[in-house]
Write an enzyme that holds these catalytic residues in place. Sequence first.
Site, PDB file in Angstrom:
ATOM      1  N   LYS A 186     -58.289 -70.834  52.345  1.00 43.99           N
ATOM      2  CA  LYS A 186     -58.233 -69.620  51.517  1.00 43.99           C
ATOM      3  C   LYS A 186     -59.636 -69.034  51.339  1.00 43.99           C
ATOM      4  CE  LYS A 186     -58.621 -68.781  47.270  1.00 43.99           C
ATOM      5  NZ  LYS A 186     -59.320 -67.475  47.321  1.00 43.99           N
ATOM      6  N   PRO A 187     -59.889 -67.856  51.917  1.00 41.64           N
ATOM      7  CA  PRO A 187     -61.186 -67.204  51.696  1.00 41.64           C
ATOM      8  C   PRO A 187     -61.228 -66.504  50.345  1.00 41.64           C
ATOM      9  CG  PRO A 187     -59.807 -65.846  53.110  1.00 41.64           C
ATOM     10  CD  PRO A 187     -59.005 -67.091  52.800  1.00 41.64           C
ATOM     11  N   SER A 188     -62.419 -66.040  49.988  1.00 40.26           N
ATOM     12  CA  SER A 188     -62.577 -65.239  48.777  1.00 40.26           C
ATOM     13  C   SER A 188     -61.867 -63.894  48.959  1.00 40.26           C
ATOM     14  CB  SER A 188     -64.067 -64.996  48.534  1.00 40.26           C
ATOM     15  OG  SER A 188     -64.244 -63.944  47.608  1.00 40.26           O
ATOM     16  N   SER A 241     -68.768 -71.603  42.897  1.00 42.51           N
ATOM     17  CA  SER A 241     -69.601 -71.734  41.701  1.00 42.51           C
ATOM     18  C   SER A 241     -69.232 -72.990  40.911  1.00 42.51           C
ATOM     19  CB  SER A 241     -69.417 -70.494  40.825  1.00 42.51           C
ATOM     20  OG  SER A 241     -68.072 -70.433  40.401  1.00 42.51           O
ATOM     21  N   PRO A 288     -66.258 -69.342  49.433  1.00 41.23           N
ATOM     22  CA  PRO A 288     -66.770 -68.147  48.766  1.00 41.23           C
ATOM     23  C   PRO A 288     -67.073 -67.014  49.753  1.00 41.23           C
ATOM     24  CG  PRO A 288     -68.556 -69.701  49.071  1.00 41.23           C
ATOM     25  CD  PRO A 288     -67.352 -70.303  49.744  1.00 41.23           C
ATOM     26  N   TRP A 289     -67.713 -65.964  49.247  1.00 37.70           N
ATOM     27  CA  TRP A 289     -67.881 -64.740  50.029  1.00 37.70           C
ATOM     28  C   TRP A 289     -69.243 -64.629  50.692  1.00 37.70           C
ATOM     29  CZ3 TRP A 289     -72.031 -62.875  47.563  1.00 37.70           C
ATOM     30  CH2 TRP A 289     -72.145 -63.083  46.192  1.00 37.70           C
ATOM     31  N   THR A 318     -65.929 -72.636  38.685  1.00 40.17           N
ATOM     32  CA  THR A 318     -64.689 -72.703  39.477  1.00 40.17           C
ATOM     33  C   THR A 318     -64.515 -74.103  40.053  1.00 40.17           C
ATOM     34  OG1 THR A 318     -65.093 -70.403  40.067  1.00 40.17           O
ATOM     35  CG2 THR A 318     -63.316 -71.492  41.208  1.00 40.17           C
ATOM     36  N   GLU A 352     -68.806 -78.365  46.851  1.00 40.30           N
ATOM     37  CA  GLU A 352     -70.159 -77.903  47.194  1.00 40.30           C
ATOM     38  C   GLU A 352     -70.421 -76.695  46.307  1.00 40.30           C
ATOM     39  OE1 GLU A 352     -70.750 -77.593  51.492  1.00 40.30           O
ATOM     40  OE2 GLU A 352     -68.912 -78.745  51.677  1.00 40.30           O
ATOM     41  N   CYS A 392     -76.514 -70.475  48.758  1.00 42.51           N
ATOM     42  CA  CYS A 392     -76.496 -71.543  47.742  1.00 42.51           C
ATOM     43  C   CYS A 392     -77.857 -72.204  47.662  1.00 42.51           C
ATOM     44  CB  CYS A 392     -75.407 -72.560  48.050  1.00 42.51           C
ATOM     45  SG  CYS A 392     -75.502 -73.281  49.696  1.00 42.51           S
TER      46      CYS A 392
HETATM   47  P1  NAD Z   1     -66.405 -68.605  43.066  1.00 41.30           P
HETATM   48  O1  NAD Z   1     -66.469 -69.956  42.477  1.00 41.30           O
HETATM   49  O2  NAD Z   1     -66.189 -67.450  42.189  1.00 41.30           O
HETATM   50  O3  NAD Z   1     -65.220 -68.549  44.162  1.00 41.30           O
HETATM   51  C1  NAD Z   1     -65.150 -69.439  45.234  1.00 41.30           C
HETATM   52  C2  NAD Z   1     -63.726 -69.476  45.756  1.00 41.30           C
HETATM   53  O4  NAD Z   1     -62.858 -70.006  44.751  1.00 41.30           O
HETATM   54  C3  NAD Z   1     -63.147 -68.117  46.115  1.00 41.30           C
HETATM   55  O5  NAD Z   1     -62.333 -68.268  47.260  1.00 41.30           O
HETATM   56  C4  NAD Z   1     -62.317 -67.775  44.903  1.00 41.30           C
HETATM   57  O6  NAD Z   1     -61.291 -66.850  45.186  1.00 41.30           O
HETATM   58  C5  NAD Z   1     -61.750 -69.123  44.553  1.00 41.30           C
HETATM   59  N1  NAD Z   1     -61.289 -69.296  43.169  1.00 41.30           N
HETATM   60  C6  NAD Z   1     -61.590 -68.549  42.086  1.00 41.30           C
HETATM   61  N2  NAD Z   1     -60.994 -69.089  40.992  1.00 41.30           N
HETATM   62  C7  NAD Z   1     -60.318 -70.188  41.392  1.00 41.30           C
HETATM   63  C8  NAD Z   1     -59.548 -71.182  40.725  1.00 41.30           C
HETATM   64  N3  NAD Z   1     -59.322 -71.137  39.403  1.00 41.30           N
HETATM   65  N4  NAD Z   1     -59.022 -72.178  41.447  1.00 41.30           N
HETATM   66  C9  NAD Z   1     -59.253 -72.263  42.778  1.00 41.30           C
HETATM   67  N5  NAD Z   1     -59.980 -71.355  43.465  1.00 41.30           N
HETATM   68  C10 NAD Z   1     -60.514 -70.328  42.777  1.00 41.30           C
HETATM   69  O7  NAD Z   1     -67.736 -68.443  43.922  1.00 41.30           O
HETATM   70  P2  NAD Z   1     -68.260 -67.147  44.692  1.00 41.30           P
HETATM   71  O8  NAD Z   1     -68.768 -66.178  43.677  1.00 41.30           O
HETATM   72  O9  NAD Z   1     -67.228 -66.719  45.669  1.00 41.30           O
HETATM   73  O10 NAD Z   1     -69.491 -67.757  45.527  1.00 41.30           O
HETATM   74  C11 NAD Z   1     -70.764 -67.915  45.016  1.00 41.30           C
HETATM   75  C12 NAD Z   1     -70.991 -69.350  44.568  1.00 41.30           C
HETATM   76  O11 NAD Z   1     -70.790 -70.254  45.646  1.00 41.30           O
HETATM   77  C13 NAD Z   1     -72.424 -69.571  44.135  1.00 41.30           C
HETATM   78  O12 NAD Z   1     -72.435 -70.360  42.965  1.00 41.30           O
HETATM   79  C14 NAD Z   1     -73.030 -70.357  45.302  1.00 41.30           C
HETATM   80  O13 NAD Z   1     -74.149 -71.134  44.969  1.00 41.30           O
HETATM   81  C15 NAD Z   1     -71.869 -71.185  45.711  1.00 41.30           C
HETATM   82  N6  NAD Z   1     -72.045 -71.699  47.082  1.00 41.30           N
HETATM   83  C16 NAD Z   1     -72.316 -73.044  47.265  1.00 41.30           C
HETATM   84  C17 NAD Z   1     -72.537 -73.536  48.543  1.00 41.30           C
HETATM   85  C18 NAD Z   1     -72.811 -74.999  48.781  1.00 41.30           C
HETATM   86  O14 NAD Z   1     -72.644 -75.433  49.908  1.00 41.30           O
HETATM   87  N7  NAD Z   1     -73.210 -75.776  47.796  1.00 41.30           N
HETATM   88  C19 NAD Z   1     -72.481 -72.681  49.647  1.00 41.30           C
HETATM   89  C20 NAD Z   1     -72.240 -71.336  49.423  1.00 41.30           C
HETATM   90  C21 NAD Z   1     -72.008 -70.858  48.138  1.00 41.30           C
END
Ligand code: NAD
Length: 467
Positions: free
Chosen positions: A165-167, A217, A140-141, A220, A238, A272
Amino acid sequence: MPTSEPDRVPGRRAACFAVVDPATGETFDEALDQQPDELDAVVDRAHRAWHGWRADPAARTTALRVAADAVETAGDDLARLLTREQGKPLAESYAEIARTAARLRYFADLAPRTRRIADGRPVHSEIRWRPLGPVAAIVPWNFPLQLAAAKLAPALAAGNTMVLKPSPFTPLATRLLGSVLVTALPEDVLTVVTGREPLGARLASHPGIRHVTFTGSVPTGRAVAEAAAASLARVTLELGGNDAAILLDDVEVDRIADRLFWAAFRNCGQVCMAVKRVYAPAQLHAEVVEALAQRAKTVAVGAGLDPNTRLGPVNNAPQLARVEQVVKQAQAGGARAAAGGHRLDGPGYFFAPTILTDVPPRSPVVTEEQFGPVLPVLPYRSLDEAVDAANGTGFGLGGSVWGTDLDRAEAVADRLECGTAWINNHAELSLAQPFAGVKNSGVGVAGGPWGLYGNLRPFVVHRPQEA
Ligand code: NAD
């Protein structure tokens, strides 16, 4: 041109997408918009590179140590770019880069242990550990570099190769990180791909990927698990958190208020395992609200590149809209903002640091993950009530208990349904600890030796003992 540059489909012109500076809301650069059909060649090359990389553990140790040095050498460029696209204060970017290098060094020196099975049979049985193959990492970002390193360091140390793959909100610092790391690694051991969906979905379902390690999230994460089911690849997830901090009646509010505030507001609350809800004894509730609100009103909010800034913008427009929505929903239900409660005027994705009181307990700002600079403070009358409320969401990442009697605080912490609990602190992690969420917060274990074994499979050999 960095050697982590992707394979392209012949004859296709490279497309790009805009990358926005959250401090201004304006596009400041662009990133390669790779298409899902480019992944076949990338994964194929990761597979071919795997055979050499898996064969030489000593070379892996050396390469990962050199990679850690290279990250530090590139620290200034990485930090500025990270702040530009993510929004966090420059000092926090430097701290993230230090953690990135530390992860590389930690896993460089970690190796799996071959173990003999001693079960009384006249057989020499041995468990050895083998890498899985190409691993896909999707991050994620909020901490793009540190989370990338938390995935690539154990995967590569275990002898796998990786496609990362980053966000799309933070592609550039990760691409720069990739170009720094590949100077220390054999070709195609690590490839960074950038692009918008369905790139991640396609990567998660790619038949050549043997492990999908995802941070993001909950919705996702579910989609990733479904996608990976197509090839039955291993999945590590995670996911989100909604960590509660329970303050006990012997807490010294003045002593803990700074630490508690930053446990909730670091990285603009986009952590998170940030404190996302505070439960305070009813008789201390007003004092806690006041102490946190005073800090929220006076903290220096601004662009991350400004050296005076302690709190940057929210990373992106959809997240800002979500933060605003959960605050408005709470206010509509009777919540009051003791500080903030609104967007800041002017350019950029700024939201005033917000302390909410009188919040309905079923309001989304309590039951869901706000992931922004907003903190609800809820009163409780009995400890059982507080523990039940802390455990009463679908999440289970972390939690904390704050008080003077440490034994009593620990006994309460022991009742939290989560992966990590702290006393008088929150979100401080050791590289050597397992990192795992319960309930919707995750599947699988990362961190420490568990993170290494999460990228390995057991291989057992039985042979008769010599006569
Ligand atoms: P997100 O789930 O929207 O995106 C995460 C990643 O998944 C991005 O790279 C995104 O481009 C990619 N993605 C989106 N749709 C996808 C799909 N259908 N298939 C595969 N990949 C896809 O999350 P976000 O908004 O970037 O990050 C915030 C979330 O991350 C929050 O819920 C936060 O709690 C969580 N987070 C968890 C931890 C942990 O270690 N538990 C750490 C940091 C962040």
